[in-house]
Design a protein around this motif. Structure first.
Motif, PDB file in Angstrom:
ATOM      1  N   ARG A 128       0.683  -1.152   0.016  1.00  0.00           N
ATOM      2  CA  ARG A 128       0.221  -0.192   0.105  1.00  0.00           C
ATOM      3  C   ARG A 128       0.822   1.325   0.040  1.00  0.00           C
ATOM      4  O   ARG A 128       0.308   2.380  -0.348  1.00  0.00           O
ATOM      5  N   LEU A 129       2.142   1.075   0.426  1.00  0.00           N
ATOM      6  CA  LEU A 129       3.031   2.431   0.228  1.00  0.00           C
ATOM      7  C   LEU A 129       3.339   2.623  -1.258  1.00  0.00           C
ATOM      8  O   LEU A 129       3.963   3.783  -1.560  1.00  0.00           O
ATOM      9  N   GLY A 130       2.853   1.771  -2.157  1.00  0.00           N
ATOM     10  CA  GLY A 130       3.521   2.064  -3.554  1.00  0.00           C
ATOM     11  C   GLY A 130       4.852   1.133  -3.814  1.00  0.00           C
ATOM     12  O   GLY A 130       5.295   1.185  -5.072  1.00  0.00           O
ATOM     13  N   ASP A 131       5.378   0.334  -2.933  1.00  0.00           N
ATOM     14  CA  ASP A 131       6.836  -0.393  -3.501  1.00  0.00           C
ATOM     15  C   ASP A 131       6.349  -1.472  -4.431  1.00  0.00           C
ATOM     16  O   ASP A 131       5.407  -2.235  -4.032  1.00  0.00           O
ATOM     17  N   VAL A 132       7.291  -1.233  -5.266  1.00  0.00           N
ATOM     18  CA  VAL A 132       7.222  -2.446  -6.173  1.00  0.00           C
ATOM     19  C   VAL A 132       8.115  -3.512  -5.544  1.00  0.00           C
ATOM     20  O   VAL A 132       9.408  -3.398  -5.694  1.00  0.00           O
ATOM     21  N   LEU A 133       7.494  -4.776  -5.376  1.00  0.00           N
ATOM     22  CA  LEU A 133       8.402  -5.747  -4.626  1.00  0.00           C
ATOM     23  C   LEU A 133       8.640  -6.769  -5.400  1.00  0.00           C
ATOM     24  O   LEU A 133       9.832  -7.410  -5.299  1.00  0.00           O
ATOM     25  N   THR A 234      -3.960   1.573 -22.948  1.00  0.00           N
ATOM     26  CA  THR A 234      -4.922   1.634 -22.097  1.00  0.00           C
ATOM     27  C   THR A 234      -5.042   0.233 -21.411  1.00  0.00           C
ATOM     28  O   THR A 234      -5.108  -0.902 -22.141  1.00  0.00           O
ATOM     29  N   LEU A 235      -4.812   0.141 -20.083  1.00  0.00           N
ATOM     30  CA  LEU A 235      -4.778  -0.974 -19.434  1.00  0.00           C
ATOM     31  C   LEU A 235      -5.663  -1.437 -18.552  1.00  0.00           C
ATOM     32  O   LEU A 235      -6.018  -0.487 -17.471  1.00  0.00           O
ATOM     33  N   LEU A 236      -6.384  -2.533 -18.321  1.00  0.00           N
ATOM     34  CA  LEU A 236      -7.542  -2.861 -17.170  1.00  0.00           C
ATOM     35  C   LEU A 236      -6.714  -3.665 -15.992  1.00  0.00           C
ATOM     36  O   LEU A 236      -5.419  -4.056 -16.356  1.00  0.00           O
ATOM     37  N   ARG A 237      -6.975  -3.322 -14.855  1.00  0.00           N
ATOM     38  CA  ARG A 237      -6.217  -3.933 -13.745  1.00  0.00           C
ATOM     39  C   ARG A 237      -7.167  -4.853 -12.948  1.00  0.00           C
ATOM     40  O   ARG A 237      -8.357  -4.584 -12.520  1.00  0.00           O
ATOM     41  N   GLU A 238      -6.576  -6.002 -12.919  1.00  0.00           N
ATOM     42  CA  GLU A 238      -7.140  -7.017 -11.860  1.00  0.00           C
ATOM     43  C   GLU A 238      -6.282  -7.229 -10.344  1.00  0.00           C
ATOM     44  O   GLU A 238      -4.868  -7.329 -10.682  1.00  0.00           O
ATOM     45  N   THR A 239      -6.776  -7.040  -9.477  1.00  0.00           N
ATOM     46  CA  THR A 239      -6.000  -7.056  -8.001  1.00  0.00           C
ATOM     47  C   THR A 239      -6.532  -7.908  -7.088  1.00  0.00           C
ATOM     48  O   THR A 239      -7.702  -8.340  -6.775  1.00  0.00           O
ATOM     49  N   LEU A 240      -5.335  -8.891  -6.612  1.00  0.00           N
ATOM     50  CA  LEU A 240      -5.603 -10.088  -5.800  1.00  0.00           C
ATOM     51  C   LEU A 240      -5.034  -9.501  -4.643  1.00  0.00           C
ATOM     52  O   LEU A 240      -3.704  -9.275  -4.546  1.00  0.00           O
ATOM     53  N   GLU A 241      -5.875  -9.467  -3.482  1.00  0.00           N
ATOM     54  CA  GLU A 241      -5.281  -9.035  -2.133  1.00  0.00           C
ATOM     55  C   GLU A 241      -4.360 -10.093  -1.545  1.00  0.00           C
ATOM     56  O   GLU A 241      -4.887 -11.384  -1.642  1.00  0.00           O
ATOM     57  N   LEU A 242      -3.295  -9.880  -0.882  1.00  0.00           N
ATOM     58  CA  LEU A 242      -2.433 -10.931  -0.067  1.00  0.00           C
ATOM     59  C   LEU A 242      -2.619 -10.534   1.396  1.00  0.00           C
ATOM     60  O   LEU A 242      -1.611  -9.982   1.692  1.00  0.00           O
ATOM     61  N   PRO A 243      -3.603 -10.617   2.076  1.00  0.00           N
ATOM     62  CA  PRO A 243      -3.971  -9.947   3.318  1.00  0.00           C
ATOM     63  C   PRO A 243      -2.823 -10.379   4.508  1.00  0.00           C
ATOM     64  O   PRO A 243      -2.493  -9.410   5.215  1.00  0.00           O
ATOM     65  N   GLY A 244      -2.519 -11.446   4.633  1.00  0.00           N
ATOM     66  CA  GLY A 244      -1.415 -11.921   5.475  1.00  0.00           C
ATOM     67  C   GLY A 244      -0.069 -11.062   5.195  1.00  0.00           C
ATOM     68  O   GLY A 244       0.610 -10.987   6.226  1.00  0.00           O
ATOM     69  N   ASP A 245       0.234 -10.488   4.003  1.00  0.00           N
ATOM     70  CA  ASP A 245       1.325  -9.767   3.916  1.00  0.00           C
ATOM     71  C   ASP A 245       1.185  -8.149   3.619  1.00  0.00           C
ATOM     72  O   ASP A 245       2.173  -7.445   3.607  1.00  0.00           O
ATOM     73  N   GLY A 246       0.124  -7.955   3.654  1.00  0.00           N
ATOM     74  CA  GLY A 246      -0.179  -6.516   3.423  1.00  0.00           C
ATOM     75  C   GLY A 246       0.304  -6.095   1.894  1.00  0.00           C
ATOM     76  O   GLY A 246       0.528  -5.128   1.732  1.00  0.00           O
ATOM     77  N   GLN A 247       0.060  -6.973   1.034  1.00  0.00           N
ATOM     78  CA  GLN A 247       0.663  -6.913  -0.331  1.00  0.00           C
ATOM     79  C   GLN A 247      -0.473  -7.310  -1.257  1.00  0.00           C
ATOM     80  O   GLN A 247      -1.382  -7.742  -0.995  1.00  0.00           O
ATOM     81  N   GLN A 248      -0.436  -6.614  -2.392  1.00  0.00           N
ATOM     82  CA  GLN A 248      -1.263  -7.095  -3.795  1.00  0.00           C
ATOM     83  C   GLN A 248      -0.499  -7.492  -4.972  1.00  0.00           C
ATOM     84  O   GLN A 248       0.501  -6.976  -5.336  1.00  0.00           O
ATOM     85  N   LEU A 249      -1.384  -8.385  -5.538  1.00  0.00           N
ATOM     86  CA  LEU A 249      -0.751  -8.908  -6.932  1.00  0.00           C
ATOM     87  C   LEU A 249      -1.668  -8.231  -7.803  1.00  0.00           C
ATOM     88  O   LEU A 249      -2.683  -8.448  -7.915  1.00  0.00           O
ATOM     89  N   VAL A 250      -1.066  -7.396  -8.730  1.00  0.00           N
ATOM     90  CA  VAL A 250      -1.755  -6.600  -9.629  1.00  0.00           C
ATOM     91  C   VAL A 250      -1.567  -7.203 -11.154  1.00  0.00           C
ATOM     92  O   VAL A 250      -0.267  -7.069 -11.379  1.00  0.00           O
ATOM     93  N   VAL A 251      -2.330  -7.641 -11.668  1.00  0.00           N
ATOM     94  CA  VAL A 251      -2.317  -7.869 -13.435  1.00  0.00           C
ATOM     95  C   VAL A 251      -3.066  -6.916 -14.330  1.00  0.00           C
ATOM     96  O   VAL A 251      -3.995  -6.593 -13.777  1.00  0.00           O
TER      97      VAL A 251
END
Length: 278
Positions: A128-133, A234-251
């Motif tokens: 959520r900070l915007g870090d690309v991990l 123009t890109l569509l976004r699908e986001t999978l939350e990884l709640p245990g890590d506070g991270q997201q997988l964005v496609v």
């Protein structure tokens, strides 16, 4: 970040014109928006109680009070979800013993394995900070000429507010800026984002601090990029939350044929393994 629950309520109250709620046009006020007196009456609570909530002296309003405030403010469904989230955040026992520090940056091996399955698509793991991990080679192909991944480690929030290229790259820069500022409220605790917020308050200026203060709930529509090498993407976004890590997988998915062709061309020019940044 102070008192997020009270800040959000004040921001919404200040943004409402009383006449839109059928309230009489009162004498000229020193500040715009809905008066505390009127909001308290609409929510069925006392002005004193509303004042305590807004000032952070009462951090545990009941669900009934939170719902009454949402009704009184005429919040949209996403805004209601945000209000409830801030109420939970406000009442959580994370006090002075919690040290300001960023959330975890390590990506689980199983998440990295999932990211590899998405090759050669466009995907990233971020927080959520915007870090690309971590990111696929496909994402690097479209980002390499934009400056998004130049920093070590790359951070999209810092890029949006401090890199001049961002305003040229993102067609809808204001919407993207709203997203990045809003997501800082969604870190695991307020303390997680305090260090970045302090930095960006100085470097990002009012463009950042105004967005943080007003809690603009973003629409998160298609992402439009004016890529330095050619046509608009123009890109569509699908986001999978990884709640245990506070991270997201964005496609990211191409929204039209021109974007798909441009992405394929950029991928052909780029090569290399999946990148994990920890």
């Amino acid at each position: 970040m102070g008192n997020p629950l009270g800040g959000f309520i004040r921001a919404k109250r200040d943004s409402i014109q009383p006449e839109t709620l059928g309230l009489p046009d009162r004498e000229r006020r020193r500040s715009p928006g809905l008066r505390r007196l009127d909001l308290a009456a609409r929510a069925g609570i006392s002005v004193e109680y509303l004042t305590r909530i807004e000032q952070g002296r009462d951090r545990s309003p009941s669900p009934a009070v939170v719902n009454a405030l949402a009704d009184a403010l005429g919040l949209t469904l996403p805004e209601r979800d945000h209000l409830r989230y801030l109420a939970r955040l406000s009442s959580s026992p994370c006090g002075a013993d919690v040290r300001p520090e960023p959330p975890r940056r390590q990506v689980r091996p199983s998440v990295l394995a999932t990211l590899r399955l998405l090759e050669p698509g466009l995907a990233i793991v971020t927080n959520r900070l915007g870090d690309v991990l971590a990111h696929t080679t496909g994402f690097r192909a479209i980002a390499s000429d934009t400056g998004m991944l130049d920093a070590d480690p790359p951070n999209l929030t810092r890029y949006v507010f401090t890199d001049r290229r961002a305003r040229t790259i993102f067609v809808d820069w204001d919407a993207v800026a709203d997203e990045q500022a809003f997501d800082l409220w969604l870190t695991p605790t307020v303390e997680n984002s305090e260090w970045l917020t302090t930095e960006l308050a100085a470097t990002g200026g009012p463009e950042f601090t105004d967005r943080l203060r007003h809690h603009r709930v973003p629409d998160r529509g298609p992402l439009r990029l004016d890529h330095p090498t050619g046509p608009r993407l123009t890109l569509l976004r699908e986001t999978l939350e990884l709640p245990g890590d506070g991270q997201q997988l964005v496609v990211f998915l191409a929204a039209d044929d021109q974007t798909a062709e441009t992405v394929d061309d950029l991928r052909r020019r780029s090569s290399g393994p999946l990148r994990s940044i920890s």
